[in-house]
Design an enzyme around this catalytic site. Structure first.
Site, PDB file in Angstrom:
ATOM      1  N   ASP A  48       6.444   9.497  -5.960  1.00 33.04           N
ATOM      2  CA  ASP A  48       5.752   7.715  -5.377  1.00 33.04           C
ATOM      3  C   ASP A  48       4.939   7.982  -4.322  1.00 33.04           C
ATOM      4  OD1 ASP A  48       6.979   4.868  -4.939  1.00 33.04           O
ATOM      5  OD2 ASP A  48       6.361   5.292  -3.354  1.00 33.04           O
ATOM      6  N   TYR A  53      -1.781   4.087   0.177  1.00 32.13           N
ATOM      7  CA  TYR A  53      -1.742   5.542   0.647  1.00 32.13           C
ATOM      8  C   TYR A  53      -3.314   5.574   1.012  1.00 32.13           C
ATOM      9  CZ  TYR A  53       3.384   4.405  -0.159  1.00 32.13           C
ATOM     10  OH  TYR A  53       4.214   3.578  -0.117  1.00 32.13           O
ATOM     11  N   LYS A  82       1.425   1.861  -6.712  1.00 32.70           N
ATOM     12  CA  LYS A  82       1.533   0.474  -6.902  1.00 32.70           C
ATOM     13  C   LYS A  82      -0.028  -0.741  -7.083  1.00 32.70           C
ATOM     14  CE  LYS A  82       5.420   1.825  -3.739  1.00 32.70           C
ATOM     15  NZ  LYS A  82       4.979   2.946  -3.786  1.00 32.70           N
ATOM     16  N   HIS A 115       2.562  -4.002  -4.643  1.00 33.88           N
ATOM     17  CA  HIS A 115       3.536  -3.751  -3.864  1.00 33.88           C
ATOM     18  C   HIS A 115       3.911  -4.565  -2.637  1.00 33.88           C
ATOM     19  CE1 HIS A 115       1.919  -0.289  -1.145  1.00 33.88           C
ATOM     20  NE2 HIS A 115       3.436  -1.023  -0.811  1.00 33.88           N
TER      21      HIS A 115
END
Length: 287
Positions: A48, A53, A82, A115
């Site tokens: 994931d 990120y 996401k 998200h």
């Protein structure tokens, strides 16, 4: 099939591994590549990540290294990313997905998520915003570029709003979920509507690893508190996404398929006092 290969079935028939590997805050290139590779070597088949990120490229490289070490193929790994809040909207989402695909260096994504439901710049118009974003995701799904689509951090009213206008129902809702924060109302709604729940922060950002009750239960099973937390989650048919950057903990977090918590212990953990909540309220606008 071994227990460690257990999958939940999404509403479209796609299987999602019940234990995944989270990569939030793993931004360093070497650390990200190494941890994802070690996760795959340890047995994880579900990785994931997210645009936010800032590690999609490194995660993609880590997956390829993991495949090389294990002899697995791309189809054997379930990959999630996401669309971030500033990327929402119809055209923006199409572009964001294309960029994520390029950074991951893949031909398709297994699961693509919105998200957060509410963003700061669109706090008063989040309803139309998520619907535009979802339309783009439905298009990508129909084109076969995504195997499944879903959301993250959606509470019941967010889900109801989206479902009032969508052609394809969300298949997944990834939420903060761990002992001490079990979001009962949202989980029950998701299960009623065939939406698989995923648990981010399954260890409560480490705060609950000092919990007395969990410590007592862990000793009786000769397991770590982290293993007890993860086991409690997957026994509810909820996907757990633990994260670590150390080889020992990556392996340890995967070793939860050789025991089962009793009904009594499951109930004790479920009824714990609130603990470990990060304070991330989905109703507050994010970036």
């Amino acid at each position: 099939m071994k227990d460690s290969e257990k999958k939940l079935t999404l509403s479209n028939g796609v299987g999602i591994p019940i234990l995944g590997f989270g990569t939030y805050k793993i931004e360093d290139e070497k650390v990200a590549v190494n941890s994802v590779r070690e996760a795959i070597k340890a047995g994880y088949r579900h990785i994931d990540t997210a645009s936010f990120y800032k590690n999609e490229e490194n995660v993609g490289n880590g997956i390829r290294e993991g495949l090389k070490h294990t002899g697995l193929k791309r189809k054997d790994i379930f990959v999630t990313t996401k669309v971030w809040n500033t990327e929402q909207g119809y055209e923006n989402t199409l572009n964001a997905f294309s960029n994520s695909l390029q950074r991951l260096n893949m031909d398709y994504i297994d699961l693509y998520l919105i998200h957060w439901p509410v963003t700061k710049d669109y706090a008063d118009t989040w309803q139309s915003r998520i619907k535009e974003t979802w339309k783009a995701m439905e298009k990508l799904y129909s084109e076969g570029k995504i195997k499944a689509i879903g959301v993250s951090n959606f509470l019941v009213h967010h889900l109801q709003e989206l479902m009032s206008a969508c052609e394809i129902k969300p298949m997944v809702n990834q939420i903060e979920f761990h002992p001490g924060h079990n979001q009962k109302e949202t989980v029950e709604f998701c299960k009623k509507h065939g939406i698989v729940v995923e648990a981010w922060s399954p260890l409560g950002r480490g705060v609950i690893l000092e919990n007395e009750l969990l410590s007592e239960i862990a000793k009786r099973y000769n397991k770590t508190i982290a293993q007890i937390c993860i086991r409690w989650i997957i026994q509810q048919d909820i996907v757990a996404l633990p994260k670590s950057v150390t080889q020992k903990r990556i392996k340890s977090n995967f070793e939860i398929f050789d025991f089962e918590l009793s009904r009594e212990d499951m109930d004790k953990i479920t009824n714990m006092e609130p603990a470990g909540y990060t304070g991330s309220d989905p109703n507050l606008g994010r970036y």
